[in-house]
Design a protein around this motif. Structure first.
Motif, PDB file in Angstrom:
ATOM      1  N   TYR B 167       0.842  -1.202   0.000  1.00 25.35           N
ATOM      2  CA  TYR B 167       0.000   0.000   0.000  1.00 25.35           C
ATOM      3  C   TYR B 167       0.877   1.252   0.000  1.00 25.35           C
ATOM      4  CZ  TYR B 167      -3.308   3.521   1.645  1.00 25.35           C
ATOM      5  OH  TYR B 167      -4.074   4.644   1.767  1.00 25.35           O
ATOM      6  N   ALA B 168       1.894   1.259   0.850  1.00 18.40           N
ATOM      7  CA  ALA B 168       2.781   2.422   0.928  1.00 18.40           C
ATOM      8  C   ALA B 168       3.481   2.653  -0.411  1.00 18.40           C
ATOM      9  CB  ALA B 168       3.806   2.224   2.047  1.00 18.40           C
ATOM     10  N   ALA B 169       3.920   1.576  -1.052  1.00 18.71           N
ATOM     11  CA  ALA B 169       4.615   1.715  -2.336  1.00 18.71           C
ATOM     12  C   ALA B 169       3.666   2.289  -3.402  1.00 18.71           C
ATOM     13  CB  ALA B 169       5.170   0.364  -2.784  1.00 18.71           C
ATOM     14  N   LEU B 170       2.420   1.821  -3.407  1.00 17.75           N
ATOM     15  CA  LEU B 170       1.441   2.332  -4.375  1.00 17.75           C
ATOM     16  C   LEU B 170       1.140   3.806  -4.141  1.00 17.75           C
ATOM     17  CD1 LEU B 170      -1.247  -0.492  -4.602  1.00 17.75           C
ATOM     18  CD2 LEU B 170       0.134   0.400  -6.464  1.00 17.75           C
ATOM     19  N   ARG B 171       0.958   4.162  -2.880  1.00 15.04           N
ATOM     20  CA  ARG B 171       0.631   5.544  -2.548  1.00 15.04           C
ATOM     21  C   ARG B 171       1.793   6.471  -2.907  1.00 15.04           C
ATOM     22  NH1 ARG B 171      -2.020   8.381  -2.285  1.00 15.04           N
ATOM     23  NH2 ARG B 171      -2.173   9.363  -0.241  1.00 15.04           N
ATOM     24  N   LEU B 172       3.004   5.993  -2.670  1.00 16.89           N
ATOM     25  CA  LEU B 172       4.169   6.810  -3.024  1.00 16.89           C
ATOM     26  C   LEU B 172       4.202   7.042  -4.536  1.00 16.89           C
ATOM     27  CD1 LEU B 172       6.882   8.202  -2.536  1.00 16.89           C
ATOM     28  CD2 LEU B 172       7.978   5.961  -2.628  1.00 16.89           C
ATOM     29  N   LEU B 173       4.009   5.976  -5.299  1.00 16.73           N
ATOM     30  CA  LEU B 173       4.084   6.116  -6.753  1.00 16.73           C
ATOM     31  C   LEU B 173       2.986   7.044  -7.273  1.00 16.73           C
ATOM     32  CD1 LEU B 173       5.954   5.094  -8.962  1.00 16.73           C
ATOM     33  CD2 LEU B 173       4.271   3.317  -9.462  1.00 16.73           C
ATOM     34  N   GLU B 174       1.792   6.960  -6.673  1.00 20.58           N
ATOM     35  CA  GLU B 174       0.714   7.865  -7.066  1.00 20.58           C
ATOM     36  C   GLU B 174       1.118   9.316  -6.820  1.00 20.58           C
ATOM     37  OE1 GLU B 174      -3.204   5.059  -6.297  1.00 20.58           O
ATOM     38  OE2 GLU B 174      -2.668   6.565  -4.799  1.00 20.58           O
ATOM     39  N   SER B 175       1.748   9.540  -5.673  1.00 23.03           N
ATOM     40  CA  SER B 175       2.166  10.907  -5.345  1.00 23.03           C
ATOM     41  C   SER B 175       3.216  11.404  -6.330  1.00 23.03           C
ATOM     42  CB  SER B 175       2.737  10.964  -3.922  1.00 23.03           C
ATOM     43  OG  SER B 175       1.841  10.393  -3.013  1.00 23.03           O
ATOM     44  N   VAL B 176       4.165  10.529  -6.648  1.00 25.42           N
ATOM     45  CA  VAL B 176       5.235  10.900  -7.580  1.00 25.42           C
ATOM     46  C   VAL B 176       4.645  11.219  -8.954  1.00 25.42           C
ATOM     47  CG1 VAL B 176       7.225   9.979  -8.855  1.00 25.42           C
ATOM     48  CG2 VAL B 176       7.046   9.613  -6.377  1.00 25.42           C
ATOM     49  N   GLY B 178       1.608  12.213  -9.858  1.00 24.65           N
ATOM     50  CA  GLY B 178       0.781  13.407  -9.947  1.00 24.65           C
ATOM     51  C   GLY B 178      -0.196  13.358 -11.119  1.00 24.65           C
ATOM     52  N   GLY B 179      -0.872  12.217 -11.294  1.00 24.32           N
ATOM     53  CA  GLY B 179      -1.889  12.115 -12.340  1.00 24.32           C
ATOM     54  C   GLY B 179      -1.403  11.525 -13.651  1.00 24.32           C
ATOM     55  N   ARG B 180      -0.103  11.325 -13.789  1.00 23.99           N
ATOM     56  CA  ARG B 180       0.390  10.723 -15.036  1.00 23.99           C
ATOM     57  C   ARG B 180       0.116   9.210 -15.048  1.00 23.99           C
ATOM     58  NH1 ARG B 180       6.292  13.218 -14.843  1.00 23.99           N
ATOM     59  NH2 ARG B 180       5.872  12.999 -12.601  1.00 23.99           N
ATOM     60  N   PRO B 181       0.030   8.613 -16.272  1.00 18.42           N
ATOM     61  CA  PRO B 181      -0.411   7.212 -16.362  1.00 18.42           C
ATOM     62  C   PRO B 181       0.413   6.232 -15.518  1.00 18.42           C
ATOM     63  CG  PRO B 181      -0.425   8.208 -18.539  1.00 18.42           C
ATOM     64  CD  PRO B 181       0.156   9.234 -17.598  1.00 18.42           C
ATOM     65  N   PHE B 182       1.725   6.467 -15.350  1.00 16.70           N
ATOM     66  CA  PHE B 182       2.504   5.457 -14.627  1.00 16.70           C
ATOM     67  C   PHE B 182       2.098   5.362 -13.156  1.00 16.70           C
ATOM     68  CE2 PHE B 182       5.397   7.929 -12.027  1.00 16.70           C
ATOM     69  CZ  PHE B 182       5.636   9.106 -12.725  1.00 16.70           C
ATOM     70  N   GLY B 183       1.344   6.333 -12.678  1.00 17.64           N
ATOM     71  CA  GLY B 183       0.871   6.272 -11.294  1.00 17.64           C
ATOM     72  C   GLY B 183      -0.460   5.549 -11.152  1.00 17.64           C
ATOM     73  N   LEU B 184      -1.101   5.238 -12.290  1.00 21.34           N
ATOM     74  CA  LEU B 184      -2.385   4.532 -12.231  1.00 21.34           C
ATOM     75  C   LEU B 184      -2.179   3.128 -11.681  1.00 21.34           C
ATOM     76  CD1 LEU B 184      -3.768   5.461 -15.765  1.00 21.34           C
ATOM     77  CD2 LEU B 184      -4.681   6.269 -13.569  1.00 21.34           C
ATOM     78  N   ARG B 185      -3.191   2.635 -10.976  1.00 14.21           N
ATOM     79  CA  ARG B 185      -3.091   1.257 -10.523  1.00 14.21           C
ATOM     80  C   ARG B 185      -3.370   0.331 -11.696  1.00 14.21           C
ATOM     81  NH1 ARG B 185      -5.223   1.618  -4.254  1.00 14.21           N
ATOM     82  NH2 ARG B 185      -3.973   3.472  -3.801  1.00 14.21           N
ATOM     83  N   LYS B 186      -2.743  -0.823 -11.668  1.00 15.73           N
ATOM     84  CA  LYS B 186      -2.858  -1.730 -12.822  1.00 15.73           C
ATOM     85  C   LYS B 186      -4.282  -2.207 -13.032  1.00 15.73           C
ATOM     86  CE  LYS B 186      -1.508  -5.710 -10.017  1.00 15.73           C
ATOM     87  NZ  LYS B 186      -0.521  -6.768  -9.784  1.00 15.73           N
ATOM     88  N   TRP B 187      -5.134  -2.072 -12.007  1.00 15.47           N
ATOM     89  CA  TRP B 187      -6.525  -2.517 -12.125  1.00 15.47           C
ATOM     90  C   TRP B 187      -7.464  -1.373 -12.488  1.00 15.47           C
ATOM     91  CZ3 TRP B 187      -4.928  -4.151  -6.749  1.00 15.47           C
ATOM     92  CH2 TRP B 187      -4.305  -5.399  -6.772  1.00 15.47           C
ATOM     93  N   GLY B 188      -6.923  -0.165 -12.588  1.00 15.73           N
ATOM     94  CA  GLY B 188      -7.785   0.983 -12.835  1.00 15.73           C
ATOM     95  C   GLY B 188      -8.511   1.401 -11.565  1.00 15.73           C
ATOM     96  N   GLN B 189      -9.670   2.067 -11.759  1.00 11.69           N
ATOM     97  CA  GLN B 189     -10.427   2.621 -10.635  1.00 11.69           C
ATOM     98  C   GLN B 189     -11.740   1.869 -10.415  1.00 11.69           C
ATOM     99  OE1 GLN B 189      -9.523   5.072  -8.486  1.00 11.69           O
ATOM    100  NE2 GLN B 189      -7.536   4.863  -9.504  1.00 11.69           N
ATOM    101  N   PRO B 190     -12.214   1.801  -9.175  1.00 15.14           N
ATOM    102  CA  PRO B 190     -13.445   1.064  -8.879  1.00 15.14           C
ATOM    103  C   PRO B 190     -14.639   1.506  -9.714  1.00 15.14           C
ATOM    104  CG  PRO B 190     -12.382   1.778  -6.848  1.00 15.14           C
ATOM    105  CD  PRO B 190     -11.584   2.348  -7.971  1.00 15.14           C
ATOM    106  N   GLU B 191     -14.799   2.826  -9.939  1.00 13.06           N
ATOM    107  CA  GLU B 191     -15.966   3.302 -10.694  1.00 13.06           C
ATOM    108  C   GLU B 191     -15.973   2.698 -12.097  1.00 13.06           C
ATOM    109  OE1 GLU B 191     -13.891   4.999  -8.189  1.00 13.06           O
ATOM    110  OE2 GLU B 191     -13.459   6.356  -9.860  1.00 13.06           O
ATOM    111  N   GLU B 192     -14.782   2.577 -12.680  1.00  9.72           N
ATOM    112  CA  GLU B 192     -14.722   2.033 -14.042  1.00  9.72           C
ATOM    113  C   GLU B 192     -15.016   0.542 -14.059  1.00  9.72           C
ATOM    114  OE1 GLU B 192     -10.929   3.584 -14.520  1.00  9.72           O
ATOM    115  OE2 GLU B 192     -11.846   5.562 -14.459  1.00  9.72           O
ATOM    116  N   VAL B 193     -14.545  -0.160 -13.042  1.00  9.99           N
ATOM    117  CA  VAL B 193     -14.834  -1.600 -12.987  1.00  9.99           C
ATOM    118  C   VAL B 193     -16.345  -1.801 -12.931  1.00  9.99           C
ATOM    119  CG1 VAL B 193     -14.597  -3.716 -11.619  1.00  9.99           C
ATOM    120  CG2 VAL B 193     -12.654  -2.152 -11.841  1.00  9.99           C
ATOM    121  N   SER B 194     -17.002  -1.014 -12.069  1.00  6.59           N
ATOM    122  CA  SER B 194     -18.442  -1.176 -11.892  1.00  6.59           C
ATOM    123  C   SER B 194     -19.206  -0.952 -13.187  1.00  6.59           C
ATOM    124  CB  SER B 194     -18.957  -0.192 -10.827  1.00  6.59           C
ATOM    125  OG  SER B 194     -18.257  -0.406  -9.629  1.00  6.59           O
ATOM    126  N   ALA B 195     -18.674  -0.074 -14.032  1.00  3.81           N
ATOM    127  CA  ALA B 195     -19.408   0.305 -15.249  1.00  3.81           C
ATOM    128  C   ALA B 195     -19.262  -0.708 -16.388  1.00  3.81           C
ATOM    129  CB  ALA B 195     -18.925   1.682 -15.719  1.00  3.81           C
TER     130      ALA B 195
END
Lengths: 429, 441
Positions: B167-176, B178-195
């Motif tokens: 979790y800490a590693a993921l959160r760090l990468l997201e912070s680094v 700053g919205g660029r694709p390499f910070g996205l989680r490999k599973w995407g976002q929950p809202e998109e999965v639901s849709a």
């Protein structure tokens, strides 16, 4: 020459030897492989906290001391570090402790003999001082705290405490932050002298080496130390009742969803069964009842009660044995209810048994490709007087009647305990 | 499906025989020293916020059922008949690319009763899973399976919090990022999965098949012709794919930023990201490897010695390179109250690297340790495949004996030179205590 046992089907040979000090040696040559993997293990783990050294009075030691001792073996009298001795020759070293063994190991692609002599030397040369023992407490406290944050580790730990009333398998391998604070150099030396005697130990080497040279090197090392075989160590385990300590334990942690583990306490010696047979049958039975190819698994998975990380395992040691099934689940009550209802009833079929035997045979063959796993299993079986190479034969001989007989374990509620971890705050409906 | 005539080119490098088949590439490493045959098929997909969840659900659904094995039970029975073949279908991530992976490990028939041709069985299995999924009469994935896998994926996304280090590693990468694709989680976002619905998912699967590069790697006693023949069937759809462009190092947006997050944890997780300015394809990368190795790659390294052995602050303390992103991660599990002290010790080690305070022993031990690691890769089919895949995706970089010999020649001055490029981007601290918050050096 050392005695050899061959497995012609998979083109493997096991060489075994025991030197006069009582130290056992096993070599599995792997021509053409780059890495040589060596372990030096003692039949001593976290459950050995009450014992009588040969010819002495019984001793009780603090919980977690075997693991603490494993850490402290890397200390040297000249202030140097054993890791540096391995690093100097390009070898990668490590160690681990479990319920009944402590293992020191290295792997290397070069300078094997230099690294091997570092291994033989440091495991047989303890150096504990009040200062270096004190210093380790902060490190091990952080190791313990790391495990305290791991839900699956906690789930298992709580289950062991629920299953066992008095047997020391109920104690965490690393002990507690409090118990390790009471460890002293004297207690470490006492454990070391009792359990790190060659007659209680095993050297295993897997890789592209000459078995005879390994045996000769170990024999020379032992001759130089002048140790002779020692009397038997008496390990004292209080008699463990058949019934579990607590049928159900629940805890809360910072997790997204609950976790459930159902445990069934077996007895280590079952009349009419060899221990290897029981272990093999247990694995097959769990696979047939609730493995990924079983109807029960598909149903639980389809209902979302389990995910791919669901596990079902049987663990057997000299003084305890249990089966444990579980994982992450949104509804621990329903998963528990389904498992306890279905395990005694699910059909056991001949064709499933034959298919799962194939699967197990495949795992056995693959084991010889992974030296870490091979050494782990070989060492464990060796200390319990069991022979890894009999595995295919025992597997072949398993009948559906034996599977049905093992399954009876799941029909005995007094042997069952359940460990549940729930989120700190339950998510809404 | 029509078979298209495509030009094939073949080359041997690093033990692999490479053949291109239009949009697909096969990499075969033929050796008889393993007990197993390992097959790995990967669709390389750009990681985007819009499509990541679709990409994650495709392997989840494909692994459930095929036309020939229409239930998960039947599919697993098939694997068990193959002497317990290990099959994994999942999604991974390298920099800003999503890897949709199918991994199959089979026991080589030479070591089994009756000597079956397990390579043929394995290629047949993979082809069935990738090309002939279970489809309803309505012409898309089974809605029940899709809903089940969506539910499990959503829970898995939530369960990231169960593993505090991850979790800490993921959160760090997201912070680094700053919205660029390499910070996205490999599973995407929950809202998109639901849709996601079964029709859209099936059509996305067809798009992947028709447009994404497919890499097929095989290690063991394998016949490259047999693998190539199967690969031609795997990539027989119409359509073109862009060439795999080499990855570029990420550009840091922050300088010494700090993110502190509170959770009920027993141990605080300190993680730092440093920009290195180079991927594994860069000529200076071996020097950067030496840098990271001396700093925190091994038990003889500065972080282990100073944070753990001398200060007794942690059980683990490491530095690790991400050769695809051009980033170095530093991590340690510590008492929350020791945050400032641990940072001070870690950053002092980083400074000492830049000042060239590197002993001959540190250099020698690190070279030897890398040699041991790199040579030992040859014993593991998974590591052989992993290294090849990294080289292909990054777009270059050395491996094997070539990498070892370059590492041997790296001098202290080379390490000092690359040390100047190492910049602290962000520090992330997961802490159990309020008092750890806001403290910094």
């Amino acid at each position: 020459m050392s005695p050899q046992k061959a497995l012609p089907l998979i083109n493997e040979t096991l060489h075994t030897f025991t030197v006069p000090s009582g130290l056992a040696v096993a070599v599995i040559p792997r021509p053409g492989f780059k890495k040589i993997y060596a372990t030096f293990a003692t039949h001593y783990g976290s459950i050995d906290n009450h014992f009588r050294p040969p010819g002495e009075a019984a001793v009780e030691v603090p919980d977690g001391i075997a693991h603490f001792l494993e850490h402290k073996m890397f200390e040297k009298a000249d202030g140097g570090d054993v890791f540096d001795d391995f690093a100097r020759v390009g070898a990668s070293a490590n160690a681990y402790t479990d319920y009944s063994t402590t293992t020191f190991l290295f792997s290397t692609t070069q300078h094997f003999w230099e690294a091997f002599s570092v291994l033989l030397e440091f495991v047989q040369r303890p150096y504990f001082t009040p200062e270096n023992v004190e210093k380790e407490k902060g490190i091990i406290e952080q190791e313990i705290r790391m495990y305290l944050d791991m839900p699956s580790d906690r789930l298992h730990s709580h289950l062991m405490r629920a299953l066992y009333q008095v047997h020391p398998a109920r104690i965490d391998i690393a002990g507690t932050v409090e118990s390790i604070r009471t460890i002293t150099p004297e207690a470490l030396y006492r454990c070391y002298q009792t359990f790190y005697h060659p007659s209680n130990m095993l050297v295993t080497v897997i890789g592209d080496v000459d078995p005879q040279q390994v045996v000769e090197t170990v024999a020379r090392d032992q001759e130089r130390r002048g140790l002779s075989a020692k009397g038997r160590i008496e390990r004292i385990f209080p008699p463990e009742p058949a019934e579990v300590a607590t049928p159900r334990v629940e805890h809360r942690m910072s997790v997204a969803r609950p976790l459930l583990m159902v445990g069934y306490k077996d007895v280590p010696e079952v009349p009419g069964w060899s221990r290897l047979e029981r272990e093999v049958v247990a694995g097959l039975t769990l696979g047939m009842l609730v493995g990924p190819s079983s109807p029960l698994y598909e149903r639980l998975y389809g209902e979302g009660l389990i995910n791919e990380r669901f596990s079902a395992r049987y663990t057997q040691d000299d003084s305890f044995a249990f089966a444990a099934l579980g994982g992450e689940t949104p509804d621990p009550d329903r998963l528990e209810e389904t498992l306890t209802r279905e395990l005694p009833l699910a059909p056991l079929r001949e064709e499933d048994l034959e298919r799962l035997k194939r699967k197990e045979l495949g795992s056995f063959v693959t084991l010889f490709q992974i030296p870490e796993d091979l050494a782990y299993l070989y060492n464990h079986l060796h200390f319990r007087g069991l022979d890894l190479l009999q595995y295919p034969e025992v597997l072949e001989g398993v009948t559906l009647e034996r599977v049905e007989a093992f399954r009876q374990l799941f029909t005995r509620p007094e042997r069952r305990a359940v460990s549940v971890i729930r989120p700190l705050a339950e998510p809404g409906p | 499906m029509g078979q298209e005539g495509r030009s094939e080119a073949s080359a041997v490098a690093g033990g692999f025989e490479t053949r291109t088949h239009g949009r697909g590439v096969t990499y075969c490493y033929t050796t008889d020293r393993f007990k197993t045959i390992s097959l790995h098929a990967v669709w390389v997909n750009p990681l985007t916020a819009a499509e990541a969840s679709l990409g994650a659900l495709v392997p989840a659904v494909l692994k459930r059922a095929t036309q020939r094995w229409p239930s998960t039970t039947r599919l697993h029975q098939r694997l068990e008949e193959l002497y317990g073949a290990h099959f994994r279908a999942d999604v991974g991530k390298v920099a800003d690319r999503q890897l949709i992976s199918f991994h199959l490990e089979l026991v080589d028939g030479r070591f089994l009763p009756g000597k079956p041709n397990t390579l043929a069985f394995g290629l047949d299995f993979l082809t069935e899973v990738l090309r002939r999924p279970l489809v309803t009469s309505a012409g898309h994935f089974d809605p029940t399976l899709v809903e089940q896998e969506k539910t499990l994926l959503l829970r898995r996304m939530e369960a990231v919090i169960n593993d505090k280090g991850q979790y800490a590693a993921l959160r760090l990468l997201e912070s680094v990022a700053g919205g660029r694709p390499f910070g996205l989680r490999k599973w995407g976002q929950p809202e998109e999965v639901s849709a996601v619905g079964p029709e859209a998912l099936y059509s996305y699967y067809l798009t992947l098949r028709a447009t994404r590069p497919l890499l097929v790697l095989a290690v063991g006693a394998v016949d490259p012709d047999e693998v190539a023949a199967a690969a031609r069937e795997l990539i027989s759809d119409q359509g073109d794919a862009p060439e795999l462009a080499a990855l570029r190092p990420y550009e840091p947006l922050h300088r010494d930023a700090e993110v502190v997050e509170r959770q009920p944890v027993s141990q605080g997780k300190l993680q730092q990201a440093y920009a290195t300015g180079m991927t594994a394809a860069h000529p200076d990368y071996p020097a950067m490897m030496m840098y990271a190795g001396v700093l925190g790659g091994f038990p003889h390294s500065k972080l282990f010695v100073n944070v753990r052995e001398k200060a007794s602050l942690a059980y683990y303390a490491y530095a690790r390179l991400d050769g695809a992103l051009g980033l170095m991660m530093v991590g340690a599990g510590i008492e929350s109250a020791h945050y400032a002290r641990a940072r001070q010790i870690i950053e002092a080690q980083v400074r000492s690297m830049a000042e060239g305070q590197i002993s001959e022993a540190e250099l020698q031990f690190t070279r030897e340790a890398y040699r041991n690691e790199i040579e030992a890769e040859q014993d593991s089919p998974d590591l052989i495949i992993g290294r090849k895949l990294e080289t292909v995706l990054v777009g270059g970089g050395l491996s094997g004996v070539d990498l070892i010999s370059v590492l041997e020649r790296v001098q202290r001055t080379d390490i000092e030179r690359v040390a100047g490029q190492v910049l602290l981007d962000t520090t992330y601290f997961l802490t159990g205590e309020e008092k750890g918050e806001g403290q910094s050096t």
